[in-house]
Design a protein around this motif. Structure first.
Motif, PDB file in Angstrom:
ATOM      1  N   GLN A 275      68.686 -15.292   9.935  1.00 32.05           N
ATOM      2  CA  GLN A 275      69.261 -16.595  10.240  1.00 32.05           C
ATOM      3  C   GLN A 275      69.656 -17.329   8.959  1.00 32.05           C
ATOM      4  OE1 GLN A 275      65.715 -17.278  12.645  1.00 32.05           O
ATOM      5  NE2 GLN A 275      67.005 -18.309  14.150  1.00 32.05           N
ATOM      6  N   VAL A 276      68.838 -17.149   7.909  1.00 32.73           N
ATOM      7  CA  VAL A 276      69.142 -17.812   6.644  1.00 32.73           C
ATOM      8  C   VAL A 276      70.476 -17.297   6.114  1.00 32.73           C
ATOM      9  CG1 VAL A 276      68.392 -18.198   4.274  1.00 32.73           C
ATOM     10  CG2 VAL A 276      66.690 -18.095   6.086  1.00 32.73           C
ATOM     11  N   VAL A 277      70.624 -15.957   6.174  1.00 37.31           N
ATOM     12  CA  VAL A 277      71.840 -15.359   5.639  1.00 37.31           C
ATOM     13  C   VAL A 277      73.051 -15.759   6.492  1.00 37.31           C
ATOM     14  CG1 VAL A 277      73.012 -13.180   5.218  1.00 37.31           C
ATOM     15  CG2 VAL A 277      70.637 -13.472   4.545  1.00 37.31           C
ATOM     16  N   ALA A 278      72.818 -15.914   7.795  1.00 36.69           N
ATOM     17  CA  ALA A 278      73.913 -16.320   8.667  1.00 36.69           C
ATOM     18  C   ALA A 278      74.378 -17.722   8.289  1.00 36.69           C
ATOM     19  CB  ALA A 278      73.465 -16.267  10.119  1.00 36.69           C
ATOM     20  N   ALA A 279      73.432 -18.592   7.950  1.00 30.99           N
ATOM     21  CA  ALA A 279      73.770 -19.976   7.636  1.00 30.99           C
ATOM     22  C   ALA A 279      74.335 -20.098   6.215  1.00 30.99           C
ATOM     23  CB  ALA A 279      72.554 -20.864   7.802  1.00 30.99           C
ATOM     24  N   HIS A 280      73.706 -19.421   5.279  1.00 30.31           N
ATOM     25  CA  HIS A 280      74.161 -19.470   3.886  1.00 30.31           C
ATOM     26  C   HIS A 280      74.494 -18.042   3.476  1.00 30.31           C
ATOM     27  CE1 HIS A 280      72.356 -23.512   3.580  1.00 30.31           C
ATOM     28  NE2 HIS A 280      71.417 -22.990   4.349  1.00 30.31           N
ATOM     29  N   ALA A 281      75.770 -17.720   3.453  1.00 26.88           N
ATOM     30  CA  ALA A 281      76.166 -16.327   3.247  1.00 26.88           C
ATOM     31  C   ALA A 281      75.642 -15.791   1.911  1.00 26.88           C
ATOM     32  CB  ALA A 281      77.694 -16.235   3.268  1.00 26.88           C
ATOM     33  N   LEU A 282      75.513 -14.459   1.853  1.00 25.59           N
ATOM     34  CA  LEU A 282      75.057 -13.830   0.608  1.00 25.59           C
ATOM     35  C   LEU A 282      76.176 -13.924  -0.426  1.00 25.59           C
ATOM     36  CD1 LEU A 282      73.354 -10.537   1.825  1.00 25.59           C
ATOM     37  CD2 LEU A 282      72.259 -12.567   0.915  1.00 25.59           C
ATOM     38  N   ARG A 283      75.849 -14.361  -1.619  1.00 23.98           N
ATOM     39  CA  ARG A 283      76.880 -14.424  -2.651  1.00 23.98           C
ATOM     40  C   ARG A 283      76.736 -13.272  -3.636  1.00 23.98           C
ATOM     41  NH1 ARG A 283      76.688 -20.483  -4.895  1.00 23.98           N
ATOM     42  NH2 ARG A 283      76.229 -21.525  -2.923  1.00 23.98           N
ATOM     43  N   HIS A 284      75.512 -12.784  -3.799  1.00 20.44           N
ATOM     44  CA  HIS A 284      75.277 -11.774  -4.829  1.00 20.44           C
ATOM     45  C   HIS A 284      74.747 -10.469  -4.271  1.00 20.44           C
ATOM     46  CE1 HIS A 284      76.032 -14.970  -7.603  1.00 20.44           C
ATOM     47  NE2 HIS A 284      75.003 -15.670  -7.172  1.00 20.44           N
TER      48      HIS A 284
ATOM     49  N   LYS B  43      66.992 -18.667  -7.693  1.00 24.72           N
ATOM     50  CA  LYS B  43      65.968 -18.681  -6.642  1.00 24.72           C
ATOM     51  C   LYS B  43      65.771 -20.073  -6.077  1.00 24.72           C
ATOM     52  CE  LYS B  43      62.629 -14.987  -7.344  1.00 24.72           C
ATOM     53  NZ  LYS B  43      61.212 -14.727  -7.554  1.00 24.72           N
ATOM     54  N   ALA B  44      65.933 -21.064  -6.922  1.00 29.22           N
ATOM     55  CA  ALA B  44      65.736 -22.437  -6.452  1.00 29.22           C
ATOM     56  C   ALA B  44      66.731 -22.759  -5.338  1.00 29.22           C
ATOM     57  CB  ALA B  44      65.902 -23.407  -7.616  1.00 29.22           C
ATOM     58  N   ARG B  45      67.972 -22.239  -5.520  1.00 33.02           N
ATOM     59  CA  ARG B  45      68.980 -22.508  -4.490  1.00 33.02           C
ATOM     60  C   ARG B  45      68.574 -21.823  -3.174  1.00 33.02           C
ATOM     61  NH1 ARG B  45      73.198 -19.841  -2.513  1.00 33.02           N
ATOM     62  NH2 ARG B  45      73.035 -18.150  -4.012  1.00 33.02           N
ATOM     63  N   LEU B  46      68.092 -20.577  -3.313  1.00 32.73           N
ATOM     64  CA  LEU B  46      67.684 -19.848  -2.107  1.00 32.73           C
ATOM     65  C   LEU B  46      66.536 -20.561  -1.411  1.00 32.73           C
ATOM     66  CD1 LEU B  46      67.781 -16.159  -3.342  1.00 32.73           C
ATOM     67  CD2 LEU B  46      69.637 -17.613  -2.536  1.00 32.73           C
ATOM     68  N   ALA B  47      65.578 -20.995  -2.225  1.00 31.47           N
ATOM     69  CA  ALA B  47      64.430 -21.696  -1.638  1.00 31.47           C
ATOM     70  C   ALA B  47      64.901 -22.946  -0.926  1.00 31.47           C
ATOM     71  CB  ALA B  47      63.426 -22.047  -2.727  1.00 31.47           C
ATOM     72  N   ALA B  48      65.893 -23.620  -1.516  1.00 26.84           N
ATOM     73  CA  ALA B  48      66.420 -24.832  -0.889  1.00 26.84           C
ATOM     74  C   ALA B  48      67.067 -24.474   0.443  1.00 26.84           C
ATOM     75  CB  ALA B  48      67.430 -25.498  -1.818  1.00 26.84           C
ATOM     76  N   ASN B  49      67.830 -23.335   0.466  1.00 30.94           N
ATOM     77  CA  ASN B  49      68.439 -22.885   1.719  1.00 30.94           C
ATOM     78  C   ASN B  49      67.385 -22.741   2.809  1.00 30.94           C
ATOM     79  OD1 ASN B  49      70.818 -22.722   0.381  1.00 30.94           O
ATOM     80  ND2 ASN B  49      70.847 -20.480   0.206  1.00 30.94           N
ATOM     81  N   ILE B  50      66.287 -22.086   2.415  1.00 30.73           N
ATOM     82  CA  ILE B  50      65.229 -21.817   3.399  1.00 30.73           C
ATOM     83  C   ILE B  50      64.646 -23.120   3.906  1.00 30.73           C
ATOM     84  CG2 ILE B  50      62.976 -20.780   3.760  1.00 30.73           C
ATOM     85  CD1 ILE B  50      63.748 -18.805   1.477  1.00 30.73           C
ATOM     86  N   SER B  51      64.272 -24.002   2.948  1.00 33.25           N
ATOM     87  CA  SER B  51      63.571 -25.204   3.416  1.00 33.25           C
ATOM     88  C   SER B  51      64.506 -26.111   4.198  1.00 33.25           C
ATOM     89  CB  SER B  51      62.906 -25.943   2.260  1.00 33.25           C
ATOM     90  OG  SER B  51      63.782 -26.020   1.175  1.00 33.25           O
TER      91      SER B  51
END
Lengths: 487, 195
Positions: A433-442, A412-420
């Motif tokens: 937009q978040v998923v577009a920038a950082h693709a889903l891995r899981h 979750k920390a990585r995801l939160a970092a993606n968002i911020s």
């Protein structure tokens, strides 16, 4: 058209409330009900609207008071007693028999208006003739007051000295006489009763006049306010007005007298003395077997204190308010804000059919992002839980189901970092937009983790009406509510 | 030993605002230790906004300077308001101004029932055939402003929910400031031109 004062009595609207109530066809109802509920028995200066309405409904029902239709009364046919009571109270406030104000807790309260206080007292004095009219004590009072007046305003120190000498020799004479005779002359019963009556009357009058005092403060405030609103003042003049407002209110004869009274009342020594005196007076009355039929004086201090405080509070509230409205910055800000609001109103009407749908149309600074024990916060978190329906999207026969419970940990920390990281450039961003920038891995677990980040902070929004479709790879798709992360 | 004004600091962090009439004890502590409380928050890059005339104290967090190499984290969260919510805020602000400038009003506070609140704002929305949904929506907007501390429920009308009474907090004037009003107007103007 202006009427000379007494001619005004002919006019139904211009006559003062005191005269209007006596002339009205409901005079009996008004006088009887208000006397019973405000004045008789335990004196109560303030009554809550709910309580009074209940009393009035009972009163109407008990005495079966119906609206007098031919007098052009309000149409009351078919109304319940409670509705009639509420309607009557409103009507009485409108006619100036009762005041209506909202207290600090936001509850509606009534008091009698000064006019009605006077009328009720007058009617009472007509109905309850005192058993005897005391003339002696009142004459002595007049004498005493005149003496005080003359003595305390003469500035001739020699005259004052002579007066004090005279008083001392009179005292000496009394002391000598007392030592010789060893008997004291006490008041006769009639003298006690007479004085008690006078004091009680004055005290009642004082309480009644508080209402008048409060009203006068209000009038003065209004006058000052009108003065400033009327003329175009220079900046300096306006500032001067604001500074003077409080002083002006305080320095009126009434303001000074009231302030002095309030000081006396709040002086602990004088309060104790008043209490002791009242107690002694009642002991005396009991000893002598004198019936007063009037316990009013016993509670005089709490009454005076309560009423005095109310006047005092309202005085300061008025003064504060006056200062506030007259301050120049305030005036400027108010004018500016009203102009802006005016424009907003006009535009809001124009876009009525197509209002903006942006969930974050305007962003304000909120409270600190702390977890508090307040229940609203706790409730909110539970409400915005993730919709479990997402799980049903995967087909049950798919062996990939295992992926849902896979031991791989979604960080979750990585995801939160993606968002911020994305929020650094934008004030808000959608999950899409978040998923577009950082693709889903899981896959789904990761989506759900994003969802739980959003659900755990009230600054993010989950819009369940709007669904987004996410590509999970391998030709699988997942429908997920629109999520908007905000800074 | 915690400072004697520790509770004031905690209160300010926990609430939307500290009010002189609602919380006398802490308000008085704040008056006594104003300088120390200010200093404490200054360290965090926050500013204490103490408004004696309106009787409230709240925290603000100005944007960090551009050349600040290590700007502090944001402590005050940002509250997104929808158009409808913001519009009610604007309407309430207007009401507060009216209330303040009337020389008649007895109470310095402005109270309104839910019904009155709805009446003020409903004329800006197109009436829907589904009256019930429309009312629910308005109630939800009122609810949301209550969460943000602009309204405070002072009397819950259990029998008559419409008679539920709210106090309109002067905090609203600080939050929906002149700048925010201008911003609202600007955005609304853009929107009006785009449709």
């Amino acid at each position: 058209m202006s009427y000379p004062l007494y001619r005004g009595l002919f006019s139904a609207d211009r006559a003062p409330a005191a005269v209007r109530v006596l002339r009205s066809h409901e005079a009996a109802l008004v006088l009887c009900f208000l006397q019973e509920n405000f004045k008789a028995g335990s004196y109560a200066p303030v009554r809550a609207n709910d309580w009074l309405a209940g009393q009035l409904a009972d009163f109407l029902e008990t005495w079966d008071v119906r609206g007098d239709d031919d007098a052009g009364d309000l149409p009351t046919l078919g109304l319940s007693w409670a509705e009639r009571a509420a309607r009557l109270l409103r009507d009485w406030v409108r006619k100036g028999y009762l005041t209506l104000y909202t207290d600090e807790q936001g509850a509606d309260q009534h008091t009698l208006t000064p006019e009605l206080e006077s009328v009720l007292d007058w009617v009472q004095s007509l109905l309850h003739k005192p058993t005897f009219v005391g003339t002696e004590s009142r004459f002595l009072d007049i004498l005493q007051k005149l003496r005080e007046l003359v003595q305390n305003s003469a500035d001739d120190w020699q005259a004052r000295l002579a007066e004090l000498e005279k008083q001392r020799s009179a005292l000496d004479a009394q002391i000598r006489e007392l030592k010789l005779t060893k008997t004291v002359r006490t008041y006769e019963d009639y003298e006690v009763a007479e004085r008690y009556q006078t004091v009680s009357g004055v005290a009642r009058g004082l309480l009644r006049d508080f209402r008048e005092v409060e009203g006068n403060f209000r009038d003065i405030t209004q006058r000052i306010y009108q003065q400033q609103a009327a003329a175009g003042h220079t900046k300096g003049g306006l500032l001067g007005l604001a500074l003077d407002a409080l002083d002006e209110l305080r320095l009126t004869a009434q303001g000074r007298s009231f302030e002095a009274f309030y000081r006396h009342l709040n002086d602990p020594r004088q309060r104790a003395e008043l209490d002791a005196l009242v107690r002694q007076v009642f002991e005396l009355l009991t000893d002598r077997g004198l019936e007063t039929g009037d316990e009013f004086l016993r509670k005089i201090r709490p009454y005076l204190l309560g009423e005095g405080r109310k006047v005092n509070d309202s005085f300061y509230a008025l003064a504060r308010k006056l200062e506030k409205i007259l301050s120049e910055k305030n005036l400027r800000d108010r004018r500016k804000s009203l102009a802006l609001i005016h424009d907003i109103r006009a535009l809001a009407f124009a876009v009525m059919d197509n209002p903006p749908t942006d969930p974050a149309f305007l962003e304000l600074e909120g409270r600190a992002d702390y977890l508090t024990t307040e229940s609203t916060v706790a409730l909110k978190e539970r409400e915005s839980a993730i919709v479990p329906r997402v799980l049903a999207v995967a087909r049950p026969e798919e062996p990939e189901l295992a992926a849902l419970v896979s031991p791989r940990v979604v960080d979750k920390a990585r995801l939160a970092a993606n968002i911020s990281a994305l929020l650094r450039d934008q004030s808000q961003i959608t999950l899409r937009q978040v998923v577009a920038a950082h693709a889903l891995r899981h896959g789904v677990p990761e989506l759900m983790a994003y969802g739980s980040i959003a659900a755990n902070s009230p600054k993010h929004l989950i819009n369940r009406q709007q669904k987004d479709i996410f590509d999970l790879g391998d030709g699988r798709w997942c429908e997920f509510p629109e999520v908007i992360f905000c800074r | 030993m915690p400072a004697p004004y520790a509770s004031v600091i905690i209160k300010l962090l926990q609430s939307h605002a500290l009010y002189d009439t609602d919380d006398r004890a802490h308000w008085q502590q704040l008056e006594t230790h104003e300088a120390a409380v200010r200093a404490h928050f200054a360290q965090l890059g926050m500013v204490l906004d103490l408004n004696r005339a309106d009787g409230y104290a709240r925290l603000t967090q100005p944007e960090p300077a551009d050349d600040d190499p290590t700007p502090p984290l944001r402590l005050l969260r940002r509250v997104p308001l929808s158009y409808e919510q913001a519009l009610l805020g604007v309407v309430l602000r207007e009401w507060l101004e009216e209330h303040e400038s009337s020389a008649h009003a007895a109470s310095p506070h402005l109270f309104a029932t839910r019904e009155q609140l709805r009446e003020r704002v409903e004329l800006f929305f197109r009436q829907q055939p589904n009256q019930k949904a429309f009312l629910n929506k308005l109630d939800a907007i009122i609810e949301r402003l209550t969460e943000h501390g602009f309204l405070k429920m002072t009397h819950k009308g259990d029998l008559h929910p419409d008679q539920t009474r709210y106090e309109v907090k002067p905090l609203l004037k600080a939050k929906i400031s002149l700048e925010k009003l201008s911003e609202f107007l600007e955005k609304l103007r853009n929107h009006a031109e785009s449709v």
